[in-house]
Design an enzyme around this catalytic site. Structure first.
Site, PDB file in Angstrom:
ATOM      1  CB  SER A 150      -0.867   0.099   1.082  1.00 38.32           C
ATOM      2  OG  SER A 150      -1.685   1.272   1.370  1.00 38.32           O
ATOM      3  CE  LYS A 183      -1.453  -3.318   3.460  1.00 36.39           C
ATOM      4  NZ  LYS A 183      -1.799  -4.583   2.442  1.00 36.39           N
ATOM      5  CE1 TYR A 197      -4.154  -1.386   5.117  1.00 33.36           C
ATOM      6  CE2 TYR A 197      -3.191   0.472   4.538  1.00 33.36           C
ATOM      7  CZ  TYR A 197      -3.920  -0.656   4.183  1.00 33.36           C
ATOM      8  OH  TYR A 197      -4.362  -0.919   2.870  1.00 33.36           O
TER       9      TYR A 197
END
Length: 252
Positions: free
Chosen positions: A139, A156, A152
Site C-alpha cells: 500500500s 504495510k 495499517y
C-alpha cells in the site's frame, strides 16, 4: 496469453483487487487457485475464471490452512509458478491509545504474517522448479503515513521490507519477489477506513481520498491487475525487489 501454462495462487481472490487479478490471469492462460477466507466468494470468482480455476476457502493468517491450500494447488495443477498476496484488512482512523491489542495483532496477521506463510509453503516448490514469482499487494500507506492509520501503515511498511528481503534471499533460485503499492482504490474495503453512516462515508471518500490523488480518480481493481500481470509474467523476467506505486500520483 502471457501466463499460458502457469499456475497462480491468489489470496484475497474473492473480491476487489484479488478478484480482478484472478480474472485477468485466467484470461491470460493461467490455472488459478482462488484463495479466500470467504468460500462463497472464492467459488464465485473461480466460476468466472473458467474450468482452469480452483476455489479454496483459506485463512491466509493460519499456517495449517495455508499449507493445505498450497498442497491442494500443487496436487490439482502439478506446479506453482506465481503467488499473489492480496489478502488484507483495512483500519478505520483510530488514535493509537484507542487501538486494541486484538486489532493491532489482526492487522499484522492478515497483512504481514500471511505473506510469510504463503512464502514458507510455496517457496520450497518454487526452488524445486528453479523459478517462481511472488507478488505482494502492499500500500502507498507503507511509505506515506496517514494519521490514525498507525497499525495499517506499520503492517504495510513491514510488507514492503519483507518483499525486498525475500527478493534478495530468493534471487539465487530464480524466484522473483515484487510488490505493488495501490493508492485509494474503488473496492469494498475503502469505506472501512472511515467511521460514520453511509452518507458521511460517501462524502469522506470524495473529500479525503479522491482529492488526494493528483490524477483525480480512484484506482480501479483492473489497474492493479494490469500491473500484477506485468510483474508476474516473463515481461518482467529481470525485475525483482521492486515496489511499484499504482496510485494516481498520491505517493509523490
Amino acid at each position: 496469453m502471457l501466463l499460458k501454462g502457469k499456475t497462480a495462487f491468489v489470496t484475497g481472490g474473492g473480491s476487489g483487487m484479488g478478484k480482478a487479478i484472478c480474472r485477468l490471469f485466467a484470461k491470460e492462460g493461467a490455472q488459478v487457485a482462488v484463495v479466500d477466507l470467504n468460500g462463497e466468494s472464492a467459488g464465485a470468482t473461480a466460476g468466472e475464471c473458467g474450468p482452469l480455476a480452483l476455489a479454496l476457502q483459506t485463512n491466509a493468517a493460519d499456517a495449517g490452512s495455508v499449507e493445505s491450500a498450497v498442497n491442494r494447488t500443487v496436487e490439482q495443477f502439478g506446479s506453482l509458478d506465481i503467488v499473489v498476496n492480496c489478502a488484507g484488512v483495512p483500519m478505520a482512523f483510530t488514535p493509537i491509545e484507542e487501538v486494541s491489542e486484538e486489532q493491532w495483532q489482526r492487522t499484522m496477521d492478515v497483512n504481514v504474517k500471511s505473506i510469510y506463510l504463503t512464502s514458507k509453503y510455496a517457496v520450497p516448490r518454487m526452488k524445486q522448479q528453479g523459478s517462481g514469482s511472488i507478488l505482494n499487494i502492499c500500500s502507498i500507506a507503507g511509505v506515506r503515513a496517514r494519521p490514525g492509520l498507525n497499525a495499517y501503515c506499520a503492517s504495510k511498511g513491514a510488507a514492503i521490507m519483507l518483499t525486498k528481503a525475500l527478493a534478495i534471499e530468493l534471487a539465487p533460485y530464480r524466484i522473483r519477489v515484487n510488490g505493488i503499492n495501490p493508492g485509494p482504490a474503488e473496492t469494498p474495503m475503502l469505506s472501512k477506513f472511515m467511521h460514520g453512516d453511509a452518507e458521511q462515508i460517501e462524502k469522506d471518500t470524495k473529500d479525503i481520498f479522491l482529492s488526494s490523488v493528483p490524477l483525480g480518480a480512484l484506482i480501479q481493481p483492473d489497474d492493479i491487475a494490469q500491473a500484477a500481470l506485468y510483474l508476474c509474467s516473463d515481461l518482467a523476467k529481470i525485475v525483482t525487489g521492486e515496489i511499484v506505486n499504482v496510485d494516481g500520483g498520491r505517493g509523490i
